[in-house]
Scaffold this motif. Structure first.
Motif, PDB file in Angstrom:
ATOM      1  N   PRO A 131       0.818  -1.228   0.000  1.00  0.00           N
ATOM      2  CA  PRO A 131       0.000   0.000   0.000  1.00  0.00           C
ATOM      3  C   PRO A 131       0.844   1.267   0.000  1.00  0.00           C
ATOM      4  CG  PRO A 131      -0.179  -1.175   2.100  1.00  0.00           C
ATOM      5  CD  PRO A 131       0.546  -2.081   1.165  1.00  0.00           C
TER       6      PRO A 131
ATOM      7  N   ARG B 101      -6.931   0.124   0.838  1.00  0.00           N
ATOM      8  CA  ARG B 101      -5.791  -0.539   0.185  1.00  0.00           C
ATOM      9  C   ARG B 101      -5.020  -1.396   1.187  1.00  0.00           C
ATOM     10  NH1 ARG B 101      -6.878  -1.994  -4.031  1.00  0.00           N
ATOM     11  NH2 ARG B 101      -4.717  -2.658  -4.291  1.00  0.00           N
TER      12      ARG B 101
ATOM     13  N   GLU C  19       1.615   1.977  -3.512  1.00  0.00           N
ATOM     14  CA  GLU C  19       0.399   2.341  -4.234  1.00  0.00           C
ATOM     15  C   GLU C  19      -0.020   3.791  -3.994  1.00  0.00           C
ATOM     16  OE1 GLU C  19      -2.417  -0.621  -3.082  1.00  0.00           O
ATOM     17  OE2 GLU C  19      -1.441  -2.171  -4.266  1.00  0.00           O
TER      18      GLU C  19
END
Lengths: 209, 259
Positions: B105, B142, B108
């Protein structure tokens, strides 16, 4: 209640006796004792391959440790980076991990290896022990332990097989003891706590540098 | 050879703490302590599974333990299998796999930033004005996606009969960019220290909450390892892992939680 520094006593000197072999090594698992004079604590951890025979200590070429034994040794982080040809690295030689094989003072500390193999070979051989057949059965095991000594483990021991229900255990152990002795491998003829005490009495001075 | 035999005192109450996970478990190996309240002797055993990710290796369709974890448990006589009933009495499991799940995450986030509601420390309140803000809830979602396989397998361990299962929170990373990038080159210059700590905060909060929901206690000594919310340098080992002093703090916390 959270653990606090006041309620926990840490042992800065701790040596592990790694026990490998057939299922009988599980008898050592979790044993722990304290050497009062030297302020070292010892604990045993076992990894067993049930039914393992002595011949399975070496690979099919007879020149390297078997995949099963290497997997056990690597599983306990005694060795690292096993290569396809059976070669391996020692954990304390890898810079990233060397610090973790040191005691609190920063001194290197080496693992003690205790093996128990041969019970199933003795069963296979039957009641009448023929010295030549015993030798043939256990020589791969003896060679494997000799290799470990040569590779950098100064403290390698073999345990005698258990006598229960095996009439041939005594003469089998006699051959095993002689061959291990000739190979420079310590032989422990005792059980449980007594075996560990016998082993501790034979540790080399200076292994904890 | 030493012929002298020192007096040996046997420990009658011993328990093993099996630290299973990524390379962070190595600092725990061979830690040994006695709980002065109960007299119990604890020793730590590290089981290092290299390059191991639940999300890649577990069998989500059949919801089974994946093979490497299962093999490690079997080899250590912790699971049913060829060893049958010869299992270790009452093992304690400390599961340590956070790095891979935190990194996902974090990457991301890309070039974005986010605001943590009621952030407790200065580094968590900082916001980069050059970056676009994304909703906090999106970051949470996420992290949850990455955590799911981890929580699923923890749940299986719990349901498998292990009474004392603990999960270790992700430790604070090295705050210096150069030091961090030197050991995590794959994360390159894609992340900022503030983003690393902020995602970590979300990650640990969710790990703690989701583990609790399945009856697993989490060990999070973050406050004892940090100064003003940032890693105290005295616990740094090699810019990637923490040292044995940090590991001792985790184990002290764990022993204190045992019933």
């Amino acid at each position: 209640m959270n653990g606090t520094r006041e309620s926990i006593e840490w042992f800065s000197r701790h040596r592990v006796i790694y026990c490998f072999g057939d299922e009988n090594v599980l008898a050592f698992n979790g044993l722990a004792c304290e050497d009062v004079d030297d302020a070292i604590v010892y604990s045993c951890r076992s990894e067993a391959i049930p039914g393992l025979r002595a011949a399975a200590a070496l690979d099919e070429t007879g020149t390297a440790l078997s995949r099963g034994l290497l997997t056990s040794l690597a599983g306990q982080s005694v060795i690292q980076h096993v290569y396809p040809n059976g070669a391996f690295e020692l954990l304390w030689n890898i810079a990233q991990h060397a610090g973790n094989f040191a005691v609190g003072s920063g001194q290197q500390i080496l693992p003690v290896l205790l093996f128990h193999l041969g019970t199933h070979d003795c069963e296979d051989l039957g009641a009448t022990v023929d010295e030549a057949r015993v030798s043939e059965a256990v020589i791969p095991y003896v060679k494997a332990l000799q290799m470990l000594k040569e590779r950098g483990f100064p403290e390698v021991f073999a345990c005698s097989i258990l006598p229960q229900d095996l009439e041939a255990a005594k003469p089998f152990n006699a051959v095993l003891s002689r061959l291990m002795g000739a190979a420079g491998v310590g032989f422990i003829d005792a059980r449980g706590r007594e075996a560990i005490e016998s082993l501790l009495a034979r540790l080399q001075v200076g292994t904890v540098a | 050879l030493s012929a002298a035999i020192s007096p040996v005192r046997w420990m009658d109450r011993t328990r093993s703490i099996y630290c299973i996970g990524d390379s962070n478990v190595i600092s725990y190996d061979r830690l040994a302590a006695r709980d002065l309240r109960s007299g119990t002797f604890y020793s730590c055993r590290s089981i290092h599974l290299r390059r191991f990710f639940y999300s890649e290796e577990m069998d989500p369709i059949h919801a089974k333990f994946h093979q490497r974890m299962w093999s490690a448990l079997e080899r250590n006589s912790l699971a049913d299998g060829p060893l049958g009933s010869k299992t270790v009495y009452d093992p304690i499991l400390l599961i340590v796999f956070s790095l891979g799940y935190w990194a996902g995450p974090l990457l991301e986030l890309h070039e974005n930033d986010f605001i943590i509601p009621e952030a407790p420390t200065p580094i968590l309140t900082s916001v980069d004005p050059e970056k676009e803000l994304i909703p906090y809830g999106l970051v949470v979602e996420r992290v949850k996606v990455h955590l799911k396989p981890y929580i699923d397998e923890l749940s299986q361990l719990r349901n498998g009969g292990f009474r004392d299962v603990f999960v270790l929170a992700m430790h604070p990373p090295h705050p210096d960019d150069d030091a961090f990038f030197s050991v995590f080159p794959a994360m390159g210059k894609k992340t900022a220290v503030t983003a690393r700590y902020k995602v970590l905060h979300v990650f640990n909060s969710l790990l703690r909450m989701q583990a609790a929901e399945i009856g697993i206690d989490s060990i999070d000594p973050f406050d004892r390892l940090t100064i003003d919310g940032v890693l105290d340098p005295k616990f740094n080992l090699d810019n990637a892992h923490l040292n044995r002093a940090a590991a001792r703090i985790s184990i002290e916390t764990l022993i204190g939680r045992l019933r």
